[in-house]
Design an enzyme around this catalytic site. Structure first.
Site, PDB file in Angstrom:
ATOM      1  N   LYS A   1       0.848  -1.197   0.000  1.00  0.00           N
ATOM      2  CA  LYS A   1       0.000   0.000   0.000  1.00  0.00           C
ATOM      3  C   LYS A   1       0.881   1.243   0.000  1.00  0.00           C
ATOM      4  O   LYS A   1       1.748   1.405   0.866  1.00  0.00           O
ATOM      5  CB  LYS A   1      -0.910  -0.009   1.236  1.00  0.00           C
ATOM      6  CG  LYS A   1      -1.714   1.288   1.435  1.00  0.00           C
ATOM      7  CD  LYS A   1      -2.655   1.206   2.644  1.00  0.00           C
ATOM      8  CE  LYS A   1      -3.304   2.542   2.963  1.00  0.00           C
ATOM      9  NZ  LYS A   1      -4.201   2.492   4.144  1.00  0.00           N
TER      10      LYS A   1
ATOM     11  N   ASP B   1      -2.669  10.104   4.106  1.00  0.00           N
ATOM     12  CA  ASP B   1      -4.066   9.700   4.265  1.00  0.00           C
ATOM     13  C   ASP B   1      -4.795  10.683   5.169  1.00  0.00           C
ATOM     14  O   ASP B   1      -4.734  10.592   6.392  1.00  0.00           O
ATOM     15  CB  ASP B   1      -4.130   8.274   4.851  1.00  0.00           C
ATOM     16  CG  ASP B   1      -5.556   7.764   4.970  1.00  0.00           C
ATOM     17  OD1 ASP B   1      -6.475   8.439   4.447  1.00  0.00           O
ATOM     18  OD2 ASP B   1      -5.752   6.690   5.580  1.00  0.00           O
TER      19      ASP B   1
ATOM     20  N   LYS C   1     -10.196  12.678   8.511  1.00  0.00           N
ATOM     21  CA  LYS C   1      -9.731  12.336   9.853  1.00  0.00           C
ATOM     22  C   LYS C   1      -9.605  13.630  10.649  1.00  0.00           C
ATOM     23  O   LYS C   1      -9.346  14.692  10.082  1.00  0.00           O
ATOM     24  CB  LYS C   1      -8.350  11.669   9.785  1.00  0.00           C
ATOM     25  CG  LYS C   1      -8.329  10.283   9.177  1.00  0.00           C
ATOM     26  CD  LYS C   1      -6.900   9.742   9.131  1.00  0.00           C
ATOM     27  CE  LYS C   1      -6.792   8.432   8.393  1.00  0.00           C
ATOM     28  NZ  LYS C   1      -7.379   7.295   9.107  1.00  0.00           N
TER      29      LYS C   1
ATOM     30  N   GLU D   1      -9.510   3.642   2.174  1.00  0.00           N
ATOM     31  CA  GLU D   1      -9.004   3.795   0.799  1.00  0.00           C
ATOM     32  C   GLU D   1      -8.003   2.716   0.408  1.00  0.00           C
ATOM     33  O   GLU D   1      -7.906   2.359  -0.759  1.00  0.00           O
ATOM     34  CB  GLU D   1      -8.368   5.183   0.647  1.00  0.00           C
ATOM     35  CG  GLU D   1      -6.916   5.338   1.151  1.00  0.00           C
ATOM     36  CD  GLU D   1      -6.739   5.158   2.654  1.00  0.00           C
ATOM     37  OE1 GLU D   1      -7.738   5.259   3.394  1.00  0.00           O
ATOM     38  OE2 GLU D   1      -5.603   4.908   3.096  1.00  0.00           O
TER      39      GLU D   1
ATOM     40  N   ARG E   1      -7.814  -0.517   0.878  1.00  0.00           N
ATOM     41  CA  ARG E   1      -8.348  -1.758   0.305  1.00  0.00           C
ATOM     42  C   ARG E   1      -8.841  -1.542  -1.123  1.00  0.00           C
ATOM     43  O   ARG E   1      -8.803  -2.449  -1.943  1.00  0.00           O
ATOM     44  CB  ARG E   1      -9.455  -2.307   1.227  1.00  0.00           C
ATOM     45  CG  ARG E   1     -10.652  -1.433   1.345  1.00  0.00           C
ATOM     46  CD  ARG E   1     -11.555  -1.831   2.508  1.00  0.00           C
ATOM     47  NE  ARG E   1     -11.091  -1.308   3.792  1.00  0.00           N
ATOM     48  CZ  ARG E   1     -11.743  -1.454   4.941  1.00  0.00           C
ATOM     49  NH1 ARG E   1     -12.877  -2.134   4.978  1.00  0.00           N
ATOM     50  NH2 ARG E   1     -11.266  -0.943   6.063  1.00  0.00           N
TER      51      ARG E   1
HETATM   52  N1  BES Z   1      -4.270   4.154   7.021  1.00  0.00           N
HETATM   53  C1  BES Z   1      -5.421   3.910   7.809  1.00  0.00           C
HETATM   54  C2  BES Z   1      -5.181   2.854   8.898  1.00  0.00           C
HETATM   55  C3  BES Z   1      -4.217   3.230   9.992  1.00  0.00           C
HETATM   56  C4  BES Z   1      -4.669   3.889  11.124  1.00  0.00           C
HETATM   57  C5  BES Z   1      -2.896   2.882   9.910  1.00  0.00           C
HETATM   58  C6  BES Z   1      -3.790   4.208  12.139  1.00  0.00           C
HETATM   59  C7  BES Z   1      -2.009   3.183  10.933  1.00  0.00           C
HETATM   60  C8  BES Z   1      -2.444   3.856  12.036  1.00  0.00           C
HETATM   61  C9  BES Z   1      -6.572   3.415   6.932  1.00  0.00           C
HETATM   62  O1  BES Z   1      -6.614   3.933   5.655  1.00  0.00           O
HETATM   63  C10 BES Z   1      -7.846   3.844   7.601  1.00  0.00           C
HETATM   64  O2  BES Z   1      -8.081   5.010   7.674  1.00  0.00           O
HETATM   65  N2  BES Z   1      -8.629   2.881   8.073  1.00  0.00           N
HETATM   66  C11 BES Z   1      -9.841   3.153   8.747  1.00  0.00           C
HETATM   67  C12 BES Z   1     -10.916   2.254   8.176  1.00  0.00           C
HETATM   68  C13 BES Z   1     -12.298   2.643   8.583  1.00  0.00           C
HETATM   69  C14 BES Z   1     -12.692   3.950   7.947  1.00  0.00           C
HETATM   70  C15 BES Z   1     -13.258   1.571   8.140  1.00  0.00           C
HETATM   71  C16 BES Z   1      -9.623   2.880  10.227  1.00  0.00           C
HETATM   72  O3  BES Z   1      -8.912   1.916  10.551  1.00  0.00           O
HETATM   73  O4  BES Z   1     -10.123   3.643  11.030  1.00  0.00           O
HETATM   74 ZN    ZN Z   2      -4.825   4.592   4.883  1.00  0.00          ZN
HETATM   75 MN    MN Z   3      -7.691   5.782   5.540  1.00  0.00          MN
END
Ligand code: BES
Ligand code: ZN
Ligand code: MN
Length: 472
Positions: free
Chosen positions: A242, A247, A254, A326, A328
């Site tokens: 990835k 992000d 966020k 995003e 996935r």
């Molecule tokens: N990049 C993040 C996941 C992440 C969070 C990695 C904290 C490292 C530290 C990913 O893209 C994300 O935002 N995932 C969300 C998914 C949710 C919206 C279903 C998450 O884990 O909150």
């Molecule tokens: Zn992410």
């Molecule tokens: Mn994300």
């Protein structure tokens, strides 16, 4: 950090060169002692630490040596190999050399690139004098040095802030790093992605001023498609990483601390890039492909929105319920693309979910696979490499969670529970007819207190990938 090999009975020479001898002791502290006129730094290994030494504590102890040397500003160390032999741990001489060099160099790393004042930069250990080793020790140290150098290069990429690490930067860096190695690096730009229908990567990149890129690395030391020595067809291992260079979450933006460290959301891509280059540098006789979808996830007038429905490279449609899920969406395209290589194995590496962190804390990456043997191997090699992993389920019933209402699949689950699993089962829908291992490295994205690594990226799971390349 430079390693110098001294001959038999040259222990005195190391001291003459000003090196501080390292000794391991029981207990907690690190103290300087005079041992028979030799300036020695005793490193505590914990209560009964010597007797109870495990592979895990040994790795940490090696890092602690460097952490203490940095703290007390010792530029030059003397390691007498027999002092570091723990027969119970079963290391070969070569392996011991590799571990010492690797862990030393990993611990000697700091991200000082943006410090302009010399005095603010960190102190580094410069020289390691080795006595009591063999040819095998030297071979191991050379290998460990190579591995750690590339792990640290990946940490540099991960730690580089988003302003200097857009998808194009990542792609240019991949091309530059591949130069001089038998690795063919190519990059699909927006136009090329449109042509083949990479709707997932394109959609995630839509909101950003910086165009998405799809990086392809090919290391083919063996004739493709022909039969190998074992009589089996030579198939490559495909690594997918990835590469979200920042992000923000997109329209589902966020807030607050959720934005912390999101410039590191390309850690999987950085690990894959350097795993492929390392394999080439080490001359590993295995065909390997690296695929890195790179994009910046930003909110704007052009952004992907909740309830958009996009068509992925597979032809399947994805209903976007949350633009922050995003990774996935991009990986779906990469897993489809991986099918083109008729791979023997596909491993994807992604900072995919906060949920994996909630489940495991920060000491293991989550793994998912349908293949029980592969799961067992990943766990074993995780233990061996120090890139620890722990399995979570990939049961078909979870697919209910990510069924689309209007499109084929939804990019998040129906509840807020088990999102690491939902993400994995979502990816599984795009996996073709090949063995597949998914590694959610979100838990290990940043270093933690007590592991004697610099603040920032960890370089996980390059060591594990290397072992998988060699053994899976
Ligand atoms: N990049 C993040 C996941 C992440 C969070 C990695 C904290 C490292 C530290 C990913 O893209 C994300 O935002 N995932 C969300 C998914 C949710 C919206 C279903 C998450 O884990 O909150
Ligand atoms: Zn992410
Ligand atoms: Mn994300």
């Amino acid at each position: 950090m430079k390693f110098h090999f001294l001959g038999k009975n040259e222990e005195k020479n190391a001291a003459r060169k000003g090196a501080v001898r390292i000794a391991l002791t029981e207990g907690k502290s690190a103290i300087f002692r005079d041992r028979d006129g030799v300036r020695t730094l005793e490193i505590g290994t914990g209560e009964d630490g010597l007797k109870k030494m495990t592979r895990r504590t040994f790795f940490l102890t090696m890092r602690k040596i460097i952490a203490e040397a940095k703290k007390t500003e010792i530029p030059s160390l003397h390691i007498h190999m027999p002092d570091f032999a723990f027969p119970r741990l079963g290391f070969t001489e070569k392996e011991l050399g590799e571990i010492i060099a690797r862990e030393f160099i990993l611990s000697n790393y700091e991200f000082d690139f943006y410090k302009t004042v010399d005095a603010d930069r960190h102190f580094f250990v410069k020289d390691i004098f080795i006595t009591g080793g063999s040819r095998k020790t030297e071979e191991g140290i050379a290998r460990g040095l190579m591995i750690a150098t590339h792990i640290n290069k990946s940490r540099d990429l991960v730690n580089t802030p988003g302003c200097d690490m857009a998808p194009a930067h990542f792609a240019e860096n991949a091309i530059a790093e591949s130069k001089g190695f038998p690795v063919k690096a190519s990059v699909l730009d927006k136009q090329a992605m449109r042509k083949i229908g990479m709707g997932g990567v394109l959609a995630v990149g839509d909101g950003s001023q910086h165009e998405p890129k799809f990086v392809i690395l090919e290391y083919f030391p063996l004739p493709r498609g022909q039969k190998g020595k074992t009589g089996k067809k030579i198939k490559p291992i495909v690594l997918v990483g990835k590469g979200v260079t920042y992000d923000t979450g997109g329209i589902n933006i966020k807030t607050g601390s959720h934005l912390d460290d999101m410039h590191m959301d390309m850690a999987g891509g950085a690990a894959v890039l350097h795993a492929v280059i390392l394999a080439a540098k080490l001359g590993i006789q295995r065909n390997i492909v690296g695929l890195i979808p790179a994009a910046e996830n930003m909110p704007s007038g052009m952004s992907l929105k909740p309830h958009d429905i996009i068509t992925s490279l597979s032809g399947k449609t994805i209903e976007i319920l949350n633009t922050d899920a995003e990774g996935r969406v991009m990986l779906a395209d990469a897993l489809t693309y991986a099918g083109r290589y008729d791979p023997a194995l596909v491993v994807d590496v992604a900072t995919l979910t906060g949920s994996a962190m909630s489940a495991l804390g920060q000491r293991a990456s989550a793994i998912f696979t349908k293949d029980a043997k592969l799961e067992a191997l990943a766990r074993e090699l995780g233990e061996k490499s120090g890139d620890h992993v722990w399995p979570l389920p990939l049961w078909d019933e979870y697919a209910e969670e990510i069924k689309g209402t209007y499109g084929d699949f939804a990019n998040t689950g129906k509840t807020r529970y088990g999102e690491a699993i939902n993400a994995a089962i979502f990816l599984y829908q795009f996996v073709k007819d090949y063995p597949w291992l998914h590694i959610d490295i979100a838990p290990r994205m940043v270093s933690i207190e007590g592991e004697y690594l610099a603040k920032g990226g960890t370089g996980v799971p390059i060591s594990l990938l290397l072992q998988l390349i060699e053994k899976a």
